[in-house]
Design a protein around this motif. Structure first.
Motif, PDB file in Angstrom:
ATOM      1  N   ILE A 176      39.645  27.169  36.632  1.00  9.17           N
ATOM      2  CA  ILE A 176      38.685  26.265  37.268  1.00  9.17           C
ATOM      3  C   ILE A 176      38.377  26.794  38.655  1.00  9.17           C
ATOM      4  O   ILE A 176      39.292  27.029  39.437  1.00  9.17           O
ATOM      5  N   ASN A 225      37.670  27.132  42.386  1.00 11.25           N
ATOM      6  CA  ASN A 225      37.930  26.250  43.514  1.00 11.25           C
ATOM      7  C   ASN A 225      36.652  26.105  44.324  1.00 11.25           C
ATOM      8  O   ASN A 225      36.262  26.965  45.077  1.00 11.25           O
ATOM      9  N   GLN A 226      36.030  24.965  44.112  1.00 13.43           N
ATOM     10  CA  GLN A 226      34.707  24.804  44.726  1.00 13.43           C
ATOM     11  C   GLN A 226      34.760  23.918  45.944  1.00 13.43           C
ATOM     12  O   GLN A 226      33.742  23.438  46.422  1.00 13.43           O
ATOM     13  N   SER A 227      35.971  23.639  46.430  1.00  9.90           N
ATOM     14  CA  SER A 227      36.081  22.595  47.454  1.00  9.90           C
ATOM     15  C   SER A 227      35.193  22.870  48.670  1.00  9.90           C
ATOM     16  O   SER A 227      34.777  21.937  49.344  1.00  9.90           O
ATOM     17  N   GLU A 250      38.019  17.692  44.551  1.00 12.24           N
ATOM     18  CA  GLU A 250      38.516  18.660  43.583  1.00 12.24           C
ATOM     19  C   GLU A 250      40.031  18.709  43.667  1.00 12.24           C
ATOM     20  O   GLU A 250      40.629  18.207  44.627  1.00 12.24           O
ATOM     21  N   GLY A 251      40.607  19.292  42.678  1.00 16.46           N
ATOM     22  CA  GLY A 251      42.048  19.529  42.700  1.00 16.46           C
ATOM     23  C   GLY A 251      42.830  18.241  42.858  1.00 16.46           C
ATOM     24  O   GLY A 251      42.598  17.261  42.163  1.00 16.46           O
ATOM     25  N   GLU A 252      43.740  18.269  43.831  1.00 17.15           N
ATOM     26  CA  GLU A 252      44.626  17.123  44.064  1.00 17.15           C
ATOM     27  C   GLU A 252      43.829  15.878  44.397  1.00 17.15           C
ATOM     28  O   GLU A 252      44.080  14.789  43.894  1.00 17.15           O
ATOM     29  N   LEU A 287      40.870  15.128  43.505  1.00 17.56           N
ATOM     30  CA  LEU A 287      40.220  14.595  42.310  1.00 17.56           C
ATOM     31  C   LEU A 287      41.224  13.803  41.482  1.00 17.56           C
ATOM     32  O   LEU A 287      40.933  12.687  41.042  1.00 17.56           O
ATOM     33  N   LYS A 288      42.401  14.358  41.322  1.00 13.84           N
ATOM     34  CA  LYS A 288      43.445  13.654  40.564  1.00 13.84           C
ATOM     35  C   LYS A 288      43.679  12.272  41.172  1.00 13.84           C
ATOM     36  O   LYS A 288      43.761  11.265  40.478  1.00 13.84           O
ATOM     37  N   HIS A 309      39.361  26.059  30.435  1.00 16.98           N
ATOM     38  CA  HIS A 309      40.100  26.655  31.533  1.00 16.98           C
ATOM     39  C   HIS A 309      41.569  26.766  31.201  1.00 16.98           C
ATOM     40  O   HIS A 309      42.441  26.427  31.991  1.00 16.98           O
ATOM     41  N   GLU A 350      38.031  12.959  33.767  1.00 13.74           N
ATOM     42  CA  GLU A 350      37.782  14.206  34.490  1.00 13.74           C
ATOM     43  C   GLU A 350      37.038  15.200  33.602  1.00 13.74           C
ATOM     44  O   GLU A 350      36.120  15.902  34.038  1.00 13.74           O
ATOM     45  N   ARG A 369      33.266  16.993  34.144  1.00 10.49           N
ATOM     46  CA  ARG A 369      33.039  18.448  34.182  1.00 10.49           C
ATOM     47  C   ARG A 369      32.180  18.909  33.001  1.00 10.49           C
ATOM     48  O   ARG A 369      31.561  19.939  33.057  1.00 10.49           O
TER      49      ARG A 369
END
Lengths: 748, 263, 403
Positions: free
Chosen positions: A7, A9-11, A18-20, A22-23, B78, B91, B95
């Motif tokens: 994925i 990393n588009q932050s 994104e990432g954390e 987003l979670k 991914h 999520e 996406r």
């Protein structure tokens, strides 16, 4: 070539988390979702629990313990009848003095009688003791209860006596100390150990000054004790009390005593009015006697001091009789005149009876044990006689005018007056002139209502009754010592079959059920054909024009009009404008047009009919719409007219749906209250409706009226009536469901 | 015959491995093995009922919404299986976006239709800009820029579908699933959507289910042909470069289908 | 007809087959006419309701109530005289007053000191001689403005201010709505969006049972359960035995099934595609339900709310049993608004409760009380009618969008 990219990393490049982050964001959203979901469930649960609370409340009020105080003991009334019969039998000698009876039998070879076994022991040379149902009375059979006529012997006194008269107080202590060892000399048998312990306990509680715990005991010597002891009462107990008093004197009591044998009832009466320290009784004290005692400030305390086995004795010379059965005893003391009528082996000589008098507890006991009569099972004649002796003539006349007791005889009313009253034109003469005479059951109900007058003085709800049984028993005993605590189902067969009454204890819903059924009958008769007709018109015939659209809109709007408005329409149109019609005056159903009143079943039925008409139409339309068009086309293609197609094809296949809809609409009508109040349901009628022009009440109306009353018992019968109403609705809806299921299986 | 499931160059956006989809006890799709190339248009074709929509909906777990549906096997995105228990469908769908058969704008304004998805997904940038950008990408901006506060329903069918595309790209997905997006539209509107899709593939991987073979031939880079067997379970017959598949099908069934002899 | 063909036993086989002109079918027309009458009866019902309510309300506003002024005439008058000499005692009269002496009705034209000039023999009465000492009665009619502007409803005193009854109705309805709307809507969302088919088929019938219970039973429930509950929570001193809060809450409970089932229908009518679109954007279930489905169903839900309000206003038995048995009369400026007038823990009789109580007693048909009930009924009818029409409008709107 599995070159799948991670994925990216588009932050930096995207403004989305994104990432954390987003979670976390998604987790937070899920948590929010869960919270709301719980809220939604909670809302539904609240709605459901309110239904549960509603049903629970109804059940809670419909059943439970009640404390009933009877003005007159029904068993007493039944015994009165039996005793009267026994006493009035020919060749019967009665006396309150058992010595007299013993002597009588001793001098009469055909004599038979009964009294406390002590009197037999004293005269066992001249008398012969009979076995009853094969059992001879003795200490063993009395203790085991094998001998059918064993009974406790009581001494009654009061706290006030024990506190103010030490001579009496110590005597009781002495008696409880020594009675078990002395009682056999008198001829009676000891009380059970439980009863004995209870008696000692009671004496201890009356003497708190001694500071003794329960279970302990003390014996007090009467040395030099002065004072006066007065005992009065049962002739059965007399030998025992006399013996114990004499022993007491020997043990050192220096005062005086009086002991009188006058019968249990007379003794209790004397004690309660304060003329004696102790009442001796061969039966338990009755609620009325407790009441009388309390009114004099004496709260009776009960002490069982021994057990008697009632002796059935004959003359020693009587060789034929050695044992009798309970059935034979019944005959011997009432119906039979000679011995051989009872048993062919016995002599053909007249029976001579020697029995205790009406004041005696022994006679009560004998009557109860041998005849085992309950008031409800007495013949109608006896019940009428009891009624006549216990109510005023005026009240009796009123009851007789309401409904006679006998077809051909009058009990209270003078025949001349009766004829005169009944000569009045119909409508003015009392209902008793034509109504069927009262049945035994009805007389019994009347006796309950007029004489026994059970009064529910305290009501406990079901939850309490189940969970706090002992607490209720204690509280009820403390507050209402003469009350009888019973578990009462307010919903009972009597409740359903009895008419309305102003006392909740006797009220029933029969009138209301009939009223509801009549009203609904008219409602269906009116609204079903018209509703279905209108639906057929709208679905099958009506062109899509202005008039028909107005018609449809109008019906939809009518379905939303509050029911009370229909009540007002019914009041104005059916009750007032069409009064001559709805009162039945033009059909001659009422005698004079002056007394015409439109507040009748037919007005109510038509009002509810108008009320549910839109519902029936809408439901029927839906059912008709569900019929496939191909069916209509098939019919028409065969050359059937439109009506033939509807009648033979469309209606039959729509019928289950129409019926289901109608039933649902009708159940709405059954529960309707407000419009009927406005139309003018009667507030109090006890007569079943006889036709469409009768005055009426319905179940919901009854529930409304009872709910509005302040007294607690009305709430209980309101709850019971609600159960009846809900049961009615449930069965209707069940039939709708069955119809629906049949319909759906058939159409697939 | 094992279908060709590979393509010569480029990377894989999403891959199905041994995938089976059941509805209750009915197996709708069996043994799917398929790799979708990144930033290309992949068309799924086949006769109706062959499970191509089911396969499409498996890629972003839309099948979860059908109570009886169950997916077995793997869909790798991914490197992880999107059907793993720890994977959140929310999520995944953010996406892997989706455009549906019939235009289904929300009963909100045009602006809100585009902005809503971004907002719930925690968009923190300039919303006006995002809306404009998305609408421009969807080639709708010029037609609606003066009536952003009107209801989405006020647009024509083709415009509504472009609005739905705008709304999908506003949340910046990586893959866009399109379930017969033009089947409810007239030819002119269809053409515009097809042109739009060609534009979009520069940024997004697109998987499109279509009924229309010409559309697949015209608009896609790769094509997967599905058929169903005797148990009515769909399976992948052939996957190839679109040109290759239409001009030189490896499988007889494919040939029969593209020449219109069944389906 | 001698050549009757036995092979065609069907009716009409013998008629000329070329004659296909329509024949009148008397039976069919009769049936159709009857069915039409059945349909048209509902129109008559509506007309009847409107007619009864308006005529009786008119009677309410025109009925003369004679009120003794305690003012005597002090000189005998003949039928011809128009000037009455009156005493000082009693209430004063004004011009245009309608007065009565004995049986005769007169209209006051002008007033001077100790004399009044009247028009004799009005309202179909005949001018006759009257003797001194006879007291004047003045006619009093209830005016619409009086009804709207005064705040006491005491028929015995001729006071007919609608506010105590109307406020009580509005209060119970408001409380009912506060209970029914959130609970009903939340239940609907749960049943429509969250519950599985199995759970739904278990829970829905329970709500249907709730809907099928007669309202009088809910009245009993309010009085025997809700009131004691409120009293135990808020204190017996603050909550009266009859109170609008208890009645309102129970009315709310009884409306929950209505709100929930109508709302559920509306939610159900939202196309599945809309939900899928939301999920496709990565929305959670809650976001889909609350932000997409709910707004899309809004007009249907509004319709549910409006119908619910109409039900609450027209609901009778619960308020008749539990809300109070007498109008809560008040005086503006004197009684505290929140402490008394709008205090939900106090007893207050609603419009419907008043109609039931008065008509349940011994009411004379020829009395202002009787007429007044119908004017309350007219107000009630108008309110519910407007609400029902509004609801129908909202329903038709959501049908238009999705059907």
């Amino acid at each position: 070539m599995d070159n799948m990219q991670p994925i990216p990393n588009q932050s930096e490049t995207t403004p989305f988390p994104e990432g954390e982050a987003l979670k976390n964001q998604i987790q937070w959203r899920h948590r929010q979702g869960l919270a709301w979901r719980l809220l939604f469930i909670a809302a539904l649960l609240i709605a459901i629990s309110s239904l549960i609370a509603l049903l629970y409340n109804i059940l809670n009020d419909s059943f439970g313990y009640v404390v009933v105080i009877n003005k007159v003991d029904p068993q007493r009334l039944a015994l009165d009848v039996v005793e009267e019969q026994i006493l009035n039998t020919a060749n019967t000698v009665s006396s309150e003095d058992d010595f007299e009876l013993a002597n009588g039998i001793a001098n009469d070879s055909n004599g038979i009688g009964f009294f406390g076994i002590a009197y037999y022991q004293e005269n066992n040379e001249t008398l012969k003791l009979l076995a009853v149902d094969g059992v001879m009375p003795n200490a063993e059979t009395a203790a085991s209860g094998e001998y059918p006529f064993t009974r406790p012997l009581y001494l009654y006194t009061a706290d006030a006596v024990l506190q103010n008269n030490q001579a009496a107080n110590i005597f009781l202590n002495y008696l409880l100390n020594n009675v078990n060892s002395e009682i056999e000399t008198v001829g009676y048998f000891p009380a059970t150990s439980a009863a004995y312990a209870a008696a000692q306990q009671r004496w201890l509680s009356a003497n708190p000054g001694l500071g003794l715990q329960s279970g302990q005991w003390v014996s007090i010597e009467p040395d030099g004790m002065a004072g006066t002891i007065r005992v009065v009462g049962s002739s059965t107990v007399f030998p025992l009390t006399q013996h114990m008093l004499e022993q007491y004197q020997e043990a050192g009591f220096a005062g005086n005593f009086g002991n009188e044998s006058v019968g249990s009832s007379a003794g209790l009466a004397a004690f309660c009015s304060g003329q004696a320290d102790f009442a001796a009784s061969s039966r338990p004290i009755q609620s009325g006697e407790i009441e009388a005692c309390r009114n004099n400030g004496r709260f009776p305390l009960e002490f069982q001091i021994g057990t008697d086995a009632l002796a059935i004795v004959v003359n020693n010379q009587n060789s034929a009789l050695n044992e009798v059965s309970t059935e034979q005893l019944q005959q011997i003391f009432t119906t039979a005149t000679t011995w051989n009528e009872v048993n062919e082996a016995w002599p053909a000589q007249a029976i001579q009876r020697y029995i205790p008098g009406a004041d005696s507890g022994t006679l009560d006991f004998f009557a109860e044990a041998v005849y085992q009569t309950s008031l409800a099972s007495l013949p109608k004649d006896d019940l009428v006689r009891l009624l006549a002796t216990n109510i005023s003539t005026g009240r009796g006349r009123a009851l007789e005018r309401e409904q006679r007791f006998y077809e051909s005889a009058l009990v209270f009313e003078d025949p001349a007056t009766w004829n005169e009253v009944c000569a009045a034109p119909a409508g003015e003469r009392p209902s008793g002139c034509i109504a069927e005479p009262r049945t035994q059951e009805e007389v019994y109900d009347l006796l309950l209502a007029e004489v026994i007058q059970p009064d529910v003085v305290k009501v406990y709800n079901l939850q309490n009754s189940l969970l706090n049984r002992t607490a209720i028993a204690t509280e009820a005993a403390a507050l209402y010592p003469n009350g009888e605590i019973t578990f009462r189902s307010w919903l009972s067969a009597d409740f359903i079959t009895d008419p309305q009454s102003s006392t909740p204890e006797f009220a029933g819903v029969r009138t209301a059920i009939f009223g509801s059924l009549w009203v609904i009958f008219i409602t269906i008769l009116f609204s079903f054909p018209i509703g279905v007709g209108a639906a057929i018109y709208l679905e099958e015939y009506a062109a899509d024009n202005r008039l028909n659209r107005i018609l449809q809109t109008n019906i939809n709007n009518l379905a939303g009009v509050p029911s009370i408005i229909y009540g007002m329409l019914g009041l104005a149109i059916f009750v007032r404008v069409l009064e001559q019609l709805t009162s039945g005056a033009i059909f001659g159903a009422v005698e004079s047009t002056a007394s015409a009143n439109g507040r009748t079943i037919i007005s109510a039925g038509l009002t509810l009919g108008l009320l549910i008409l839109p519902l029936i139409i809408i439901n029927a339309q839906e059912a008709l719409r569900a019929v496939p068009n191909s069916l209509r086309q098939a019919g028409l293609a065969l050359g059937a007219t439109q009506w033939q197609t509807i009648w033979y094809h469309v209606l039959p296949s729509a019928l289950p749906g129409i019926l289901t809809g109608t039933i649902l609409a009708v159940s709405r009508a059954i529960g309707e209250t407000a419009p009927l109040v406005v139309v003018g349901a009667s507030t109090f009628i006890t007569v079943d409706p006889s036709g469409p022009f009768s005055k009426f009440t319905t179940l919901p109306i009854q529930i409304y009226q009872w709910t509005s009353r302040p007294q607690a018992e009305f709430r209980n019968i309101a709850a019971a009536a609600i159960i009846v109403l809900l049961a009615m609705l449930l069965s209707l809806n069940a039939s709708a469901i069955i119809l629906r299921n049949r319909y759906s299986t058939r159409s697939i | 015959m094992k279908p060709n499931t590979s393509f010569s160059n480029g990377s894989v956006a999403v891959e199905a491995k041994e995938m089976q989809v059941y509805y209750g006890s009915f197996r709708a799709v069996k043994d799917i093995a398929l790799k979708i190339p990144t930033k290309h248009i992949t068309a799924l074709i086949g006769p109706s009922g062959c499970g191509k929509s089911t396969v499409l909906r498996s890629f972003n777990r839309m099948n979860d919404l059908v109570a009886s549906a169950r997916v077995e096997g793997q869909i790798l995105y991914h490197g992880s299986n999107i059907y793993d228990t720890h994977v959140d469908p929310v999520e995944i769908r953010r996406r892997i976006g989706m455009v549906f058969q019939k235009p289904n704008p929300f009963s909100k304004t045009i602006y809100e239709n585009v902005a809503w998805g971004a907002r719930i997904n925690g968009f923190k940038g300039n919303m006006d800009q995002l809306v404009e950008e998305s609408l421009r990408q969807a080639a709708l901006w010029d037609e609606v820029k003066d009536k952003l506060s009107q209801s989405g329903y006020s647009l024509s069918g083709g415009q509504q579908q472009r609005l739905c595309i705008a709304r999908t790209i506003a949340v910046k997905p990586e893959i866009i699933l399109m379930d017969e997006p033009t089947s409810a539209l007239d030819p002119v509107a269809t053409l515009r959507i097809e042109e739009l899709i060609q534009e979009l593939k520069k940024q997004y991987t697109i998987i499109i289910v279509t009924h229309n073979m010409q559309q697949a031939a015209r608009a896609s880079d790769y094509t997967a042909f599905f058929n169903m067997d005797g148990d009515r379970a769909g399976y992948l017959v052939e996957f190839d470069n679109t040109n290759e598949l239409f001009t030189n099908p490896k499988n007889e069934l494919t040939e029969q289908y593209i020449t219109g002899r069944f389906g | 007809m001698a050549t009757k063909n036995p092979a065609t036993p069907l009716m009409g086989a013998e008629t000329n087959m070329n004659d296909l002109t329509k024949r009148p079918r008397i039976g069919e027309s009769f049936i159709q006419g009857f069915l039409f009458l059945c349909g048209i009866l509902s129109i008559f019902t509506t007309l009847g309701i409107v007619y009864i309510l308006t005529t009786e309300s008119l009677a309410f506003f025109t009925r003369q109530q004679w009120e003794n002024t305690n003012k005597p005439i002090v000189a005998d008058i003949t039928p011809e005289e128009t000037v009455l000499v009156v005493g000082d005692a009693g209430a004063s009269l004004i011009e245009e007053d309608i007065v009565r002496l004995g049986e005769e009705v007169m209209v006051v034209q002008s007033i001077a000191e100790n004399t009044i000039t009247v028009l004799r023999g009005q309202q179909d009465t005949i001018a006759v001689s009257h003797t001194a000492g006879l007291q004047l009665f003045r006619s009093n009619t209830v005016t619409l403005s009086e009804t709207i502007t005064t705040t006491k409803w005491i028929p015995q005193l001729g006071l007919f201010g609608i506010w105590p009854l109307l406020l009580a109705t509005l209060m119970t309805s408001l409380i009912a709505m506060l209970v029914a709307l959130p609970l009903g809507l939340a239940s609907a969302i749960y049943l429509s969006e969250y519950a599985s088919e199995k759970v739904r088929s278990m829970l829905k019938p329970i709500l249907e049972v709730l809907a099928g219970i007669p309202t009088v039973v809910f009245g009993y429930f309010a009085l025997t359960f809700m009131t004691p509950l409120l009293r135990s929570i808020f204190g017996e001193g603050r909550v009266e035995i009859f109170n609008t809060a208890s009645a309102g809450i129970v009315v709310g409970i009884l409306i929950i099934p209505l709100v929930s089932s109508m709302s559920e229908d509306a939610l159900h009518a939202v196309p599945r595609a809309l939900r899928e679109a939301a999920y496709g954007l990565g929305a959670t279930k809650l976001e889909t339900s609350l932000k997409i489905v709910l707004p899309a169903a809004l007009s249907g839900i509004t319709a549910a709310f409006v119908v619910a309000i109409s039900r609450a206003i027209g609901e009778t038995m619960v308020v008749a049993i539990a809300a109070g048995a007498g109008p809560k009369n008040f005086e503006l400026g004197k009684d505290s608004i929140t402490g008394f007038v709008l205090n939900p823990f106090l007893a207050a009789e609603t419009m419907t409760g008043h109609i039931v109580r008065i008509s349940g007693g011994d009411i004379s048909y020829d009395s202002i009380d009787y007429n007044s009930l119908f004017s309350i009924g007219l107000l009630l009818f108008s309110m519910t009618l407007v609400l029902n029409i509004a609801a129908r409008y909202f329903v038709s709107r959501y049908r238009e969008v999705y059907e």
